[in-house]
Design a protein around this motif. Structure first.
Motif, short mmCIF file in Angstrom:
data_model
loop_
_atom_site.label_atom_id
_atom_site.label_comp_id
_atom_site.label_asym_id
_atom_site.label_seq_id
_atom_site.Cartn_x
_atom_site.Cartn_y
_atom_site.Cartn_z
N UNK A 129 0.84 -1.21 0.00
CA UNK A 129 0.00 0.00 0.00
C UNK A 129 0.87 1.25 0.00
N UNK A 130 0.53 2.19 -0.91
CA UNK A 130 1.20 3.48 -0.96
C UNK A 130 0.78 4.26 0.28
N UNK A 131 1.71 4.80 1.04
CA UNK A 131 1.36 5.52 2.27
C UNK A 131 0.50 6.75 2.00
N UNK A 132 -0.58 6.87 2.74
CA UNK A 132 -1.44 8.04 2.63
C UNK A 132 -0.74 9.25 3.25
N UNK A 133 -0.91 10.40 2.68
CA UNK A 133 -0.34 11.66 3.18
C UNK A 133 1.18 11.64 3.26
N UNK A 134 1.83 10.73 2.51
CA UNK A 134 3.29 10.70 2.48
C UNK A 134 3.95 10.24 3.77
N UNK A 135 3.15 9.67 4.69
CA UNK A 135 3.72 9.17 5.95
C UNK A 135 4.33 7.80 5.73
N UNK A 136 5.35 7.47 6.49
CA UNK A 136 6.02 6.16 6.45
C UNK A 136 6.60 5.82 5.07
N UNK A 137 7.08 6.84 4.34
CA UNK A 137 7.65 6.59 3.02
C UNK A 137 8.90 5.70 3.10
N UNK A 138 9.70 5.88 4.16
CA UNK A 138 10.91 5.05 4.29
C UNK A 138 10.54 3.57 4.38
N UNK A 139 9.51 3.26 5.14
CA UNK A 139 9.05 1.86 5.26
C UNK A 139 8.55 1.34 3.91
N UNK A 140 7.83 2.20 3.19
CA UNK A 140 7.32 1.82 1.87
C UNK A 140 8.47 1.48 0.93
N UNK A 141 9.49 2.35 0.85
CA UNK A 141 10.62 2.10 -0.06
C UNK A 141 11.37 0.84 0.34
N UNK A 142 11.48 0.61 1.64
CA UNK A 142 12.14 -0.60 2.13
C UNK A 142 11.37 -1.85 1.70
N UNK A 143 10.06 -1.82 1.86
CA UNK A 143 9.22 -2.95 1.49
C UNK A 143 9.26 -3.20 -0.02
N UNK A 144 9.22 -2.13 -0.81
CA UNK A 144 9.28 -2.27 -2.26
C UNK A 144 10.65 -2.80 -2.70
N UNK A 145 11.70 -2.30 -2.10
CA UNK A 145 13.05 -2.77 -2.42
C UNK A 145 13.20 -4.25 -2.10
N UNK A 146 12.68 -4.67 -0.96
CA UNK A 146 12.73 -6.08 -0.58
C UNK A 146 11.96 -6.94 -1.59
N UNK A 147 10.80 -6.46 -2.01
CA UNK A 147 9.99 -7.19 -2.99
C UNK A 147 10.73 -7.31 -4.32
N UNK A 148 11.41 -6.27 -4.72
CA UNK A 148 12.17 -6.31 -5.99
C UNK A 148 13.38 -7.22 -5.89
N UNK A 149 13.95 -7.31 -4.71
CA UNK A 149 15.12 -8.18 -4.50
C UNK A 149 14.72 -9.65 -4.34
N UNK A 150 13.45 -9.92 -4.01
CA UNK A 150 13.04 -11.30 -3.75
C UNK A 150 13.28 -12.19 -4.95
N UNK A 151 13.58 -13.44 -4.67
CA UNK A 151 13.93 -14.44 -5.69
C UNK A 151 15.20 -14.06 -6.44
N UNK A 152 16.06 -13.32 -5.78
CA UNK A 152 17.37 -13.00 -6.37
C UNK A 152 17.29 -11.89 -7.38
N UNK A 153 18.12 -10.92 -7.24
CA UNK A 153 18.19 -9.81 -8.20
C UNK A 153 19.17 -10.16 -9.28
N UNK A 154 18.67 -10.35 -10.49
CA UNK A 154 19.53 -10.73 -11.61
C UNK A 154 19.58 -9.61 -12.63
N UNK A 155 20.73 -9.45 -13.24
CA UNK A 155 20.86 -8.50 -14.36
C UNK A 155 21.71 -9.10 -15.40
#
Length: 155
Positions: A129-155
């Motif tokens: 969930x995108x944080x309402x009113x811009x609160x907890x943005x650091x937690x949001x970016x952390x959660x999104x980064x973790x999701x993108x890294x899941x199952x190994x980050x390949x390039x």
């Protein structure tokens, strides 16, 4: 037996969004993901004029390890996004990449209002969930980064 996917992807993520959310996606989401070190594909950046939008959508999905869908009120009313969701879901299941879909939920939209193609596979996607009113943005970016890294980050 554990099978390792050896495909090298050009992008860490392809982002699908409603045109009305361009400002949010391109000036906030995209810039932060780049700052975090991710390679990101966007229709506005990577689609070429004169080539079928549908063909390019499939190519960008195929070239990306994950697909991020920004589900906003604008997204729910956009016909093209419904097509994009169908292509993302079909591609993920056809290529055994069900865990490759991340849905960012904006505007406090309940799951029941999501496109049925997403609801049918809700068990296999990552939703944030995108944080309402811009609160907890650091937690949001952390959660999104973790999701993108899941199952190994390949390039």
């Amino acid at each position: 037996m554990h099978v390792v996917d050896t495909k090298q992807f050009q992008f860490d993520a392809f982002v699908s969004y409603a045109e009305e959310d361009y400002q949010l996606v391109c000036t906030t989401l995209y810039l932060e993901l780049i700052r975090l070190g991710f390679q990101v594909s966007l229709p506005d950046k990577d689609f070429l004029p004169g080539i079928s939008k549908a063909e390019q959508l499939l190519q960008c999905i195929d070239d990306s390890r994950k697909v991020i869908i920004v589900a906003s009120e604008n997204f729910l009313v956009s016909g093209w996004e419904s097509y994009a969701v169908q292509m993302v879901v079909t591609h993920a299941f056809h290529n055994h990449r069900q865990k490759s879909i991340i849905v960012i939920i904006k505007d406090d939209i309940p799951v029941e209002r999501m496109p049925k193609d997403l609801r049918y596979i809700w068990w296999s996607i990552i939703s944030i969930r995108w944080p309402e009113n811009g609160e907890n943005m650091n937690s949001f970016w952390e959660e999104l980064s973790t999701a993108l890294h899941s199952e190994g980050k390949k390039r």
